[in-house]
Design an enzyme around this catalytic site. Structure first.
Site, PDB file in Angstrom:
ATOM      1  N   MET A 103       0.698  -1.400   0.094  1.00 54.49           N
ATOM      2  CA  MET A 103      -0.004  -0.261   0.267  1.00 54.49           C
ATOM      3  C   MET A 103       0.786   0.859  -0.256  1.00 54.49           C
ATOM      4  SD  MET A 103      -2.681  -1.178  -0.585  1.00 54.49           S
ATOM      5  CE  MET A 103      -3.161  -2.811  -0.913  1.00 54.49           C
ATOM      6  N   ASN A 129      -7.843  -1.574   6.937  1.00 58.33           N
ATOM      7  CA  ASN A 129      -7.303  -1.508   8.859  1.00 58.33           C
ATOM      8  C   ASN A 129      -5.784  -1.384   8.375  1.00 58.33           C
ATOM      9  OD1 ASN A 129      -7.260  -3.493  11.601  1.00 58.33           O
ATOM     10  ND2 ASN A 129      -5.539  -4.869   9.885  1.00 58.33           N
ATOM     11  N   TYR A 193       2.249   9.094  13.040  1.00 55.55           N
ATOM     12  CA  TYR A 193       0.726   8.435  13.420  1.00 55.55           C
ATOM     13  C   TYR A 193      -0.335   8.719  13.243  1.00 55.55           C
ATOM     14  CZ  TYR A 193      -1.980   4.189  15.127  1.00 55.55           C
ATOM     15  OH  TYR A 193      -2.977   3.636  15.726  1.00 55.55           O
ATOM     16  N   GLY A 226      -8.952   2.093  20.812  1.00 56.82           N
ATOM     17  CA  GLY A 226      -7.915   2.741  22.036  1.00 56.82           C
ATOM     18  C   GLY A 226      -7.388   1.040  21.695  1.00 56.82           C
TER      19      GLY A 226
HETATM   20  P1  NAP Z   1      -0.467  -4.716  13.180  1.00 52.49           P
HETATM   21  O1  NAP Z   1      -0.626  -5.826  13.614  1.00 52.49           O
HETATM   22  O2  NAP Z   1       0.576  -3.936  12.480  1.00 52.49           O
HETATM   23  O3  NAP Z   1      -1.040  -5.307  10.779  1.00 52.49           O
HETATM   24  C1  NAP Z   1      -0.675  -4.215  10.105  1.00 52.49           C
HETATM   25  C2  NAP Z   1      -1.395  -4.700   9.235  1.00 52.49           C
HETATM   26  O4  NAP Z   1      -0.427  -4.244   7.862  1.00 52.49           O
HETATM   27  C3  NAP Z   1      -0.293  -5.794   8.860  1.00 52.49           C
HETATM   28  O5  NAP Z   1      -0.775  -6.873   8.493  1.00 52.49           O
HETATM   29  C4  NAP Z   1       1.418  -5.483   7.754  1.00 52.49           C
HETATM   30  O6  NAP Z   1       0.921  -7.080   7.259  1.00 52.49           O
HETATM   31  C5  NAP Z   1       0.380  -4.333   6.691  1.00 52.49           C
HETATM   32  N1  NAP Z   1       0.985  -3.711   6.458  1.00 52.49           N
HETATM   33  C6  NAP Z   1       2.277  -3.105   7.124  1.00 52.49           C
HETATM   34  N2  NAP Z   1       2.334  -2.458   6.101  1.00 52.49           N
HETATM   35  C7  NAP Z   1       1.874  -2.626   5.051  1.00 52.49           C
HETATM   36  C8  NAP Z   1       2.037  -2.055   3.422  1.00 52.49           C
HETATM   37  N3  NAP Z   1       2.936  -1.032   2.607  1.00 52.49           N
HETATM   38  N4  NAP Z   1       1.100  -2.757   2.561  1.00 52.49           N
HETATM   39  C9  NAP Z   1       0.102  -3.656   2.884  1.00 52.49           C
HETATM   40  N5  NAP Z   1      -0.061  -4.121   4.179  1.00 52.49           N
HETATM   41  C10 NAP Z   1       0.869  -3.762   4.822  1.00 52.49           C
HETATM   42  O7  NAP Z   1      -1.685  -3.572  13.146  1.00 52.49           O
HETATM   43  P2  NAP Z   1      -2.821  -3.601  14.309  1.00 52.49           P
HETATM   44  O8  NAP Z   1      -2.213  -3.138  15.134  1.00 52.49           O
HETATM   45  O9  NAP Z   1      -3.671  -4.742  13.898  1.00 52.49           O
HETATM   46  O10 NAP Z   1      -3.432  -1.866  13.809  1.00 52.49           O
HETATM   47  C11 NAP Z   1      -4.281  -2.459  12.694  1.00 52.49           C
HETATM   48  C12 NAP Z   1      -5.234  -0.932  12.783  1.00 52.49           C
HETATM   49  O11 NAP Z   1      -5.796  -0.931  13.773  1.00 52.49           O
HETATM   50  C13 NAP Z   1      -4.811   0.151  11.964  1.00 52.49           C
HETATM   51  O12 NAP Z   1      -5.687   1.138  11.368  1.00 52.49           O
HETATM   52  C14 NAP Z   1      -4.232   0.939  14.060  1.00 52.49           C
HETATM   53  O13 NAP Z   1      -4.609   2.307  13.827  1.00 52.49           O
HETATM   54  C15 NAP Z   1      -5.319   0.066  14.401  1.00 52.49           C
HETATM   55  N6  NAP Z   1      -5.541   0.605  15.768  1.00 52.49           N
HETATM   56  C16 NAP Z   1      -5.085  -0.213  16.575  1.00 52.49           C
HETATM   57  C17 NAP Z   1      -5.128   0.274  17.902  1.00 52.49           C
HETATM   58  C18 NAP Z   1      -3.835  -0.746  19.030  1.00 52.49           C
HETATM   59  O14 NAP Z   1      -3.347  -0.276  19.900  1.00 52.49           O
HETATM   60  N7  NAP Z   1      -3.360  -1.984  18.012  1.00 52.49           N
HETATM   61  C19 NAP Z   1      -5.107   0.689  18.271  1.00 52.49           C
HETATM   62  C20 NAP Z   1      -5.718   1.955  17.781  1.00 52.49           C
HETATM   63  C21 NAP Z   1      -6.333   1.708  16.589  1.00 52.49           C
HETATM   64  P3  NAP Z   1       2.231  -6.950   6.356  1.00 52.49           P
HETATM   65  O15 NAP Z   1       3.597  -6.630   6.825  1.00 52.49           O
HETATM   66  O16 NAP Z   1       2.387  -8.175   5.876  1.00 52.49           O
HETATM   67  O17 NAP Z   1       2.158  -6.107   5.275  1.00 52.49           O
END
Ligand code: NAP
Length: 306
Positions: A103, A129, A193, A226
């Site tokens: 992406m 996501n 971020y 959160g």
């Molecule tokens: P995560 O575990 O870091 O997962 C990120 C995902 O995005 C992975 O599947 C990664 O897969 C993919 N990704 C990363 N760079 C990419 C790229 N250049 N192109 C395509 N795919 C890419 O994130 P998460 O913690 O689950 O968060 C998911 C969502 O929830 C986000 O929108 C985040 O802002 C939101 N959120 C999370 C939290 C939290 O505490 N975890 C809190 C608030 C909001 P690959 O590396 O295989 O590409």
């Protein structure tokens, strides 16, 4: 790549605009082997989930799979996507396909949507996501990193939505945006971020208005989350988080009910209602103030402040 379960796909009914679909889900729908859904409204739904190789996106894919949806998942790492797609098929997805995509590039968002639309014969849910990597630290002045993160976390969301809208208009479908409390309420050490999440919330809130103004049948849900216990989040802070499985279930439910906004866990709503939050509404009373005070204690812990 295709992993299919036997049996015909049940197409999602086009439904009427504004119709509320009753969907009762329990936590076990994600964490256990038992899927619980009273109305089965997601059965056969054609869903594209981005960032589905790990974290909340992976849990979202499992949740849709348990509910019998047809799922296309995407991220960059093919070997991990392969495993997640296989698990989706085992959990009950009518179709479980994956497509790799970066992406950070300008061509992949529309290619990924085209793959999903071609393979599924249309689209009912676009679940945005994915996020790029960032660290929890004071801003170092690195403009290049901000630009790159903006591309992944924001511009690709716009491109994906733009490519998917014609199909979603046809199916009276839904866009579900997974966003963050940090896109409503800035805190230290997360400038790049936070900037991307403010951009996401600003763009998609505006799009919500425009969809309503032209009486579009497409619903748009923004889920404000959160802290959730994904590996990438836990690398950054050391506090007790909320479970990713429950967060995913919350997002799936909010999208299915065509809610405009949703908040998980509870305190994110409270923060957004308070002064400085996007809601700009006054706090209601003593209980809210006490909860805000507790929240401040929680943030102090998270940020390592005394
Ligand atoms: P995560 O575990 O870091 O997962 C990120 C995902 O995005 C992975 O599947 C990664 O897969 C993919 N990704 C990363 N760079 C990419 C790229 N250049 N192109 C395509 N795919 C890419 O994130 P998460 O913690 O689950 O968060 C998911 C969502 O929830 C986000 O929108 C985040 O802002 C939101 N959120 C999370 C939290 C939290 O505490 N975890 C809190 C608030 C909001 P690959 O590396 O295989 O590409």
């Amino acid at each position: 790549m295709r992993l299919e379960r036997p049996g015909p796909a049940i197409p999602r009914s086009s439904g009427s605009r504004g119709q509320t679909r009753v969907l009762r889900l329990q936590g076990s729908a994600l964490t256990g082997t038992r899927a619980t859904c009273s109305a089965g409204s997601l059965r056969g739904a054609r869903v594209l989930v981005t960032g589905a190789s790990t974290g909340i996106g992976e849990q979202l894919a499992y949740c849709y799979a348990r509910l019998g949806a047809q799922v296309v998942i995407t991220a960059r790492r093919e070997n991990v996507l392969q495993q997640v797609a296989r698990r989706c098929a085992q959990l009950g997805a009518q179709k479980a396909l994956y497509v790799t995509g970066d992406m950070a590039t300008t061509s992949d968002p529309s290619r990924v949507v085209k793959f999903a639309v071609d393979e599924l014969g249309g689209l009912d849910y676009l679940v945005l996501n994915h996020i790029g990597r960032y660290s929890f630290s004071p801003w170092s002045g690195d403009v290049h990193h901000v630009r790159g993160l903006m591309e992944v976390n924001f511009l690709s969301y716009v491109q994906l939505a733009s490519a998917a809208l014609p199909s979603l208009e046809k199916s009276k479908g839904s866009i579900v945006v997974v966003s963050s409390l940090l896109g409503e309420f800035p805190t230290p050490f997360t400038a790049p971020y936070t900037a991307t999440k403010f951009a996401v919330n600003g763009f998609f809130c505006t799009l919500q208005h425009e969809l309503a103004m032209r009486s579009s049948d497409v619903s748009l849900t923004i889920s404000i989350l959160g802290l959730v216990d994904t590996e990438s989040a836990m690398e950054k802070v050391r506090v007790v988080p909320y479970p990713a499985g429950e967060a995913a279930l919350h997002v799936v439910r909010a999208g299915s009910l065509r809610q405009k906004e949703s908040f998980y866990p509870w305190y994110t709503h409270l923060v957004c209602l308070g002064p400085g939050g996007a809601g700009e509404r006054p706090l209601g009373g003593v209980r809210e103030l006490r909860e805000l005070w507790e929240l401040w204690g929680w943030w102090k812990g998270a940020l390592g402040l005394r």
